[in-house]
Design an enzyme around this catalytic site. Structure first.
Site, PDB file in Angstrom:
ATOM      1  N   SER A  12      41.862 -20.739 155.907  1.00 39.69           N
ATOM      2  CA  SER A  12      42.598 -19.981 154.902  1.00 39.69           C
ATOM      3  C   SER A  12      42.622 -20.681 153.549  1.00 39.69           C
ATOM      4  CB  SER A  12      44.032 -19.729 155.390  1.00 39.69           C
ATOM      5  OG  SER A  12      44.761 -18.994 154.441  1.00 39.69           O
ATOM      6  N   ILE A  13      42.942 -21.972 153.544  1.00 38.04           N
ATOM      7  CA  ILE A  13      42.962 -22.737 152.297  1.00 38.04           C
ATOM      8  C   ILE A  13      41.568 -23.228 151.943  1.00 38.04           C
ATOM      9  CG2 ILE A  13      43.842 -24.824 151.165  1.00 38.04           C
ATOM     10  CD1 ILE A  13      45.920 -22.622 151.427  1.00 38.04           C
ATOM     11  N   GLY A 114      51.323 -29.005 154.648  1.00 35.25           N
ATOM     12  CA  GLY A 114      51.805 -29.108 156.021  1.00 35.25           C
ATOM     13  C   GLY A 114      51.966 -30.536 156.497  1.00 35.25           C
ATOM     14  N   CYS A 144      52.977 -24.062 149.528  1.00 40.06           N
ATOM     15  CA  CYS A 144      53.050 -22.867 148.681  1.00 40.06           C
ATOM     16  C   CYS A 144      54.457 -22.660 148.132  1.00 40.06           C
ATOM     17  CB  CYS A 144      52.596 -21.642 149.471  1.00 40.06           C
ATOM     18  SG  CYS A 144      53.373 -21.467 151.091  1.00 40.06           S
ATOM     19  N   ASN A 145      55.470 -22.769 148.977  1.00 40.18           N
ATOM     20  CA  ASN A 145      56.841 -22.574 148.515  1.00 40.18           C
ATOM     21  C   ASN A 145      57.248 -23.646 147.507  1.00 40.18           C
ATOM     22  OD1 ASN A 145      58.013 -20.210 149.834  1.00 40.18           O
ATOM     23  ND2 ASN A 145      57.639 -21.295 151.750  1.00 40.18           N
ATOM     24  N   HIS A 198      62.688 -27.724 152.032  1.00 40.32           N
ATOM     25  CA  HIS A 198      62.013 -27.401 150.772  1.00 40.32           C
ATOM     26  C   HIS A 198      62.586 -28.176 149.583  1.00 40.32           C
ATOM     27  CE1 HIS A 198      61.543 -23.964 153.554  1.00 40.32           C
ATOM     28  NE2 HIS A 198      60.295 -23.991 153.109  1.00 40.32           N
ATOM     29  N   GLY A 199      63.907 -28.419 149.609  1.00 39.94           N
ATOM     30  CA  GLY A 199      64.512 -29.199 148.536  1.00 39.94           C
ATOM     31  C   GLY A 199      63.951 -30.606 148.468  1.00 39.94           C
TER      32      GLY A 199
END
Length: 343
Positions: A12-13, A114, A144-145, A198-199
């Site tokens: 995918s990437i 990841g 991505c996020n 994510h933070g």
């Protein structure tokens, strides 16, 4: 001489990075790898990429030969010809490749989001950490996020100091080609504890945000895009127009309006299709203009992230930084964007 780039993992990437590298005039793809002889491997050869087997094993090579897919050898036959490797392997495999292949062969490598931040020298975003990653050997392009959050926080921070950010991430369940992952009919806390990872991942790129950013996340049954709701408190007075102008000045962010028909992530993806984007990729962060609001010194907005493609231009800039091909991050960003046809 163009930089010689090896793509380890044409998935995918990886396939997107391969195509993006091929669009640049200062780098070239010297090979791509696959672990199994599937349709993606066959298409890679049909597109003119030299294909190598990702697992250095003669039996694995024979699988490709038996499937009628020509290979040039294994990754060990090409690794030392590369100036840099972009690792597109599944989560956790990137670290194994780093320890077992890249470091022993003394080749620079880019891992994807990841992998763990601690496993590399630094964490890359073209706006925030280009200079820090300049000349380094092992770097991770964040997820991505995190990439989407870094872009919007850069825009806001360009006009006002961020005191704190509270963000809710609504994550897609799986990529469109993923027929194994769910949920199919549920909303799943991811994780059920707060904060989510994510933070801290943003902090790995922007250390000055330590203690200022808190995130929570859920997964919903869709495949198209992630969506974020942000509540950002800043030091000082800003207007909605100030925020909108800052967003529009920041590269790799576009704004859309619901009144123009952009009522959902599905409409954004349809826009990508109508633009003729390869694989309908939206490499830019997408912000809804109507969602931008300011109450006193707190900013609110909603944005969408195309998880398959937002990190692709970041990988290109990361190559330039690590190989010391361009000192100025904005010149690299501009060069990448122009070649890829993105904003």
């Amino acid at each position: 001489m163009p930089a010689k780039v090896l793509i380890n993992g044409y998935g995918s990437i990886g396939k997107r990075v391969a195509d993006a590298v091929s669009m640049q005039d200062d780098m070239e793809v010297i090979g791509v790898t696959k672990t199994k002889p599937d349709f993606e491997a066959r298409l890679a050869v049909e597109k003119g990429y030299k294909l190598f087997v990702a697992i250095p094993d003669n039996e694995r090579v024979k699988l490709f030969e038996d499937a009628g897919i020509p290979v040039e050898g294994t990754i060990l036959d090409i690794i030392e010809d590369a100036d840099i490797v972009v690792d597109g392997a599944p989560k956790k495999i990137g670290k194994q490749n780093l320890e077992n292949i890249y470091k022993p062969h003394k080749v620079k490598a880019i891992l994807q989001g990841g992998e763990k931040a601690k496993d590399v020298e630094d964490n890359f975003n073209a706006l925030w950490s280009y200079n820090r990653c300049y000349g380094k050997d092992y770097v991770r392009v964040v997820s991505c996020n995190t990439t989407g959050l870094c872009r919007i926080l850069y825009a806001i921070n360009s006009i006002a100091d961020i005191k704190k950010a509270r963000i809710v991430l609504v994550r897609r369940a799986a990529d469109p080609n993923d027929d194994k992952t769910g949920p199919v009919n549920a909303i799943t806390p991811n994780p059920v504890t707060v904060p989510s990872h994510h933070g801290p991942d943003v902090v790995s790129v922007v250390p000055e945000f330590e203690g200022k950013i808190l995130t929570s996340a859920v997964i919903v049954p869709t495949t198209l895009m992630h969506m974020h709701t942000l509540m950002v408190e800043v030091d000082g007075d800003v207007s909605r127009d100030d925020i909108l102008e800052a967003i529009k000045k920041t590269p790799r962010i576009i704004t859309v309006r619901a009144e123009d028909g952009f009522s959902s992530t599905a409409k954004i993806i349809e826009y990508g299709r109508d633009l003729g984007r390869l694989r309908y990729d939206i490499n830019e962060l997408v912000v809804w203009e109507e969602s931008i609001n300011v109450l006193e010194n707190e900013i609110f907005l909603m944005q969408a992230v195309h998880q398959e493609s937002i990190v692709i231009p970041e990988n290109i800039d990361c190559i330039r930084a690590m190989l010391q091909m361009e000192e100025d991050n904005f010149k690299s960003i501009e060069k990448t964007n122009k070649a890829m046809g993105i904003q």
